[in-house]
Design a protein around this motif. Structure first.
Motif, PDB file in Angstrom:
ATOM      1  N   ILE A  15       1.093  -1.104   0.105  1.00 16.26           N
ATOM      2  CA  ILE A  15       0.486  -0.027  -0.264  1.00 16.26           C
ATOM      3  C   ILE A  15       0.700   1.471  -0.162  1.00 16.26           C
ATOM      4  O   ILE A  15       1.430   1.503   1.173  1.00 16.26           O
ATOM      5  N   GLY A  16       1.106   1.996  -1.048  1.00 16.89           N
ATOM      6  CA  GLY A  16       1.106   3.409  -1.586  1.00 16.89           C
ATOM      7  C   GLY A  16       3.188   2.638  -0.873  1.00 16.89           C
ATOM      8  O   GLY A  16       3.855   1.223  -0.738  1.00 16.89           O
ATOM      9  N   GLU A  17       3.950   3.577  -0.221  1.00 13.58           N
ATOM     10  CA  GLU A  17       5.497   3.260  -0.657  1.00 13.58           C
ATOM     11  C   GLU A  17       6.068   2.614   0.595  1.00 13.58           C
ATOM     12  O   GLU A  17       6.933   2.152   0.598  1.00 13.58           O
ATOM     13  N   ARG A  18       5.565   2.715   1.716  1.00 15.09           N
ATOM     14  CA  ARG A  18       5.480   2.532   3.202  1.00 15.09           C
ATOM     15  C   ARG A  18       5.189   1.197   4.052  1.00 15.09           C
ATOM     16  O   ARG A  18       5.540   0.216   4.210  1.00 15.09           O
ATOM     17  N   ASP A  19       3.569   1.071   2.972  1.00 17.39           N
ATOM     18  CA  ASP A  19       2.970   0.148   4.057  1.00 17.39           C
ATOM     19  C   ASP A  19       2.206  -1.319   3.731  1.00 17.39           C
ATOM     20  O   ASP A  19       2.699  -1.299   2.099  1.00 17.39           O
ATOM     21  N   LYS A  20       2.082  -2.129   4.254  1.00 17.02           N
ATOM     22  CA  LYS A  20       1.225  -2.827   3.361  1.00 17.02           C
ATOM     23  C   LYS A  20       0.546  -4.030   4.255  1.00 17.02           C
ATOM     24  O   LYS A  20      -0.141  -3.566   5.244  1.00 17.02           O
ATOM     25  N   LEU A  21      -0.807  -3.989   3.914  1.00 17.54           N
ATOM     26  CA  LEU A  21      -2.355  -4.750   3.518  1.00 17.54           C
ATOM     27  C   LEU A  21      -1.937  -6.608   3.286  1.00 17.54           C
ATOM     28  O   LEU A  21      -1.847  -7.398   2.306  1.00 17.54           O
ATOM     29  N   ILE A  22      -1.996  -6.977   4.699  1.00 17.26           N
ATOM     30  CA  ILE A  22      -1.159  -8.530   4.692  1.00 17.26           C
ATOM     31  C   ILE A  22      -2.918  -9.568   5.020  1.00 17.26           C
ATOM     32  O   ILE A  22      -3.775  -8.895   5.714  1.00 17.26           O
ATOM     33  N   THR A  23      -2.711 -10.590   4.698  1.00 16.07           N
ATOM     34  CA  THR A  23      -3.681 -11.395   5.172  1.00 16.07           C
ATOM     35  C   THR A  23      -3.078 -12.638   6.175  1.00 16.07           C
ATOM     36  O   THR A  23      -2.232 -13.436   5.088  1.00 16.07           O
ATOM     37  N   ALA A  24      -3.619 -12.431   7.031  1.00 12.82           N
ATOM     38  CA  ALA A  24      -2.808 -13.819   8.279  1.00 12.82           C
ATOM     39  C   ALA A  24      -3.693 -14.684   8.479  1.00 12.82           C
ATOM     40  O   ALA A  24      -5.101 -14.186   9.078  1.00 12.82           O
ATOM     41  N   LEU A  25      -3.586 -16.201   8.458  1.00 15.48           N
ATOM     42  CA  LEU A  25      -4.377 -17.467   9.505  1.00 15.48           C
ATOM     43  C   LEU A  25      -3.440 -17.067  10.940  1.00 15.48           C
ATOM     44  O   LEU A  25      -2.405 -17.653  10.327  1.00 15.48           O
ATOM     45  N   THR A  26      -4.165 -16.609  12.127  1.00 20.99           N
ATOM     46  CA  THR A  26      -4.092 -16.680  13.210  1.00 20.99           C
ATOM     47  C   THR A  26      -5.177 -17.466  14.649  1.00 20.99           C
ATOM     48  O   THR A  26      -5.770 -18.143  13.527  1.00 20.99           O
ATOM     49  N   GLN A  27      -4.037 -18.140  15.426  1.00 22.76           N
ATOM     50  CA  GLN A  27      -4.850 -18.677  16.458  1.00 22.76           C
ATOM     51  C   GLN A  27      -5.831 -18.703  16.719  1.00 22.76           C
ATOM     52  O   GLN A  27      -6.934 -18.956  16.840  1.00 22.76           O
ATOM     53  N   GLU A  28      -6.065 -17.261  16.804  1.00 19.11           N
ATOM     54  CA  GLU A  28      -7.132 -16.093  17.546  1.00 19.11           C
ATOM     55  C   GLU A  28      -8.445 -16.026  17.140  1.00 19.11           C
ATOM     56  O   GLU A  28      -9.325 -16.820  17.791  1.00 19.11           O
ATOM     57  N   LYS A  29      -8.017 -15.685  15.864  1.00 15.90           N
ATOM     58  CA  LYS A  29      -8.849 -15.007  14.835  1.00 15.90           C
ATOM     59  C   LYS A  29      -9.200 -15.767  13.551  1.00 15.90           C
ATOM     60  O   LYS A  29     -10.328 -15.073  13.178  1.00 15.90           O
ATOM     61  N   GLY A  30      -8.580 -16.781  13.302  1.00 14.73           N
ATOM     62  CA  GLY A  30      -8.629 -17.246  12.346  1.00 14.73           C
ATOM     63  C   GLY A  30      -8.378 -16.259  11.171  1.00 14.73           C
ATOM     64  O   GLY A  30      -7.427 -15.997  11.456  1.00 14.73           O
ATOM     65  N   LEU A  31      -8.923 -16.487   9.919  1.00 13.73           N
ATOM     66  CA  LEU A  31      -8.430 -15.649   8.834  1.00 13.73           C
ATOM     67  C   LEU A  31      -8.851 -13.749   9.102  1.00 13.73           C
ATOM     68  O   LEU A  31      -9.840 -14.078   9.248  1.00 13.73           O
ATOM     69  N   VAL A  32      -7.756 -13.250   9.242  1.00 12.00           N
ATOM     70  CA  VAL A  32      -7.994 -11.579   9.153  1.00 12.00           C
ATOM     71  C   VAL A  32      -7.059 -10.914   8.198  1.00 12.00           C
ATOM     72  O   VAL A  32      -6.101 -11.438   7.678  1.00 12.00           O
ATOM     73  N   LYS A  33      -7.252  -9.639   8.379  1.00 11.78           N
ATOM     74  CA  LYS A  33      -6.696  -8.721   7.307  1.00 11.78           C
ATOM     75  C   LYS A  33      -6.031  -7.277   8.225  1.00 11.78           C
ATOM     76  O   LYS A  33      -6.898  -7.382   9.083  1.00 11.78           O
TER      77      LYS A  33
END
Ligand SMILES: [Zn+2]
Length: 252
Positions: A15-33
């Motif tokens: 996202i732009g020059e510096r930031d990121k949008l990630i999708t992760a599979l987590t223990q507590e919340k399942g799939l999150v953005k």
């Protein structure tokens, strides 16, 4: 609200020059953005922890936009370095990621899927199992976890358990013995030796710790992979670009 969890990064978008949008599979919340500010900067503490296929400790903060968290901390716990040096393994990991993103709902906890993915990536990364063995295990096991469990106990028509071979019908997730197979169903089925049938049964019914503990010859592995790919495609009604790419890489 703040959530501390651990999760594996399945997708990263700049996202732009510096930031990121990630999708992760987590223990507590399942799939999150999650939105990770400044994470593209290699000097950022969160740079390594937001990289694709890194298992990280994450701090998630509920943000105003409903379905995206803000990630304030991403500390890498396991990078799976071996994946990054092996194109075949990396392409397979991309396919696993696409399958998970297609099958799991956002926000739904799924510990079994997370364990399966971590174990699969570990075996690919260390080379302790070949991609050709890890792939069918991941495909069938993930589908079973997500409610698409086939019935491989016996021939669906006559109850025969131990014949020399069976026809697997991916559309139904069932077995037909040689005597009970109709000519019409042949184009839609995969003919399997008893060895391949036993391997497929093992993948579905073995406990987690023994899942990857079996062997098959090359021909058997080819048939097994054909059966599991057809099952994924028939049950989820979708073709996977990452699978096509993986097969192009291995020359199939
Ligand atoms: Zn039969």
């Amino acid at each position: 609200m703040k959530t501390l969890t651990q999760g594996i990064i399945l997708k990263e978008q700049n996202i732009g020059e510096r930031d990121k949008l990630i999708t992760a599979l987590t223990q507590e919340k399942g799939l999150v953005k999650g939105f990770a500010k400044g994470a593209k900067n290699i000097k950022s503490q969160n740079c390594a922890g937001t990289q694709l296929f890194t298992y990280s400790r994450l701090c998630l903060i509920d943000s105003r936009s409903r379905d995206t968290y803000t990630i304030t901390e991403a500390k890498s716990l396991e990078m799976f370095y071996g994946l990054r040096k092996n194109v075949e393994a990396m392409c397979l990991a991309q396919y696993f990621s696409e399958l998970i993103l297609n099958l799991l709902m956002e926000g739904e906890k799924n510990q079994d899927a997370l364990s399966l993915l971590l174990n699969s990536l570990y075996l690919l990364s260390t080379g302790k199992r070949t991609p050709r063995l890890v792939k069918p295990c991941f495909e069938m096991r993930l589908l079973s976890i997500c409610g698409y469990m086939p019935d491989l106990t016996m021939c669906i028509e006559c109850g025969e358990y131990n014949r020399e071979g069976f026809y697997f019908i991916p559309q139904n997730g069932t077995l037909h013995c040689i005597n009970c197979t109709s000519q019409e169903s042949l184009p839609f089925s995969v003919k399997m030796t008893l060895g391949v049938t036993t391997a497929l049964r093992h993948i579905i019914y073995a406990d987690d710790k023994r899942l990857f503990n079996f062997s098959l010859n090359d021909e058997g592995l080819d048939t097994l992979n054909r059966a599991t790919e057809k099952y994924v495609s028939a049950q989820t009604d979708k073709n996977y670009k990452t699978l096509d790419f993986y097969k192009a890489i291995i020359g199939q």
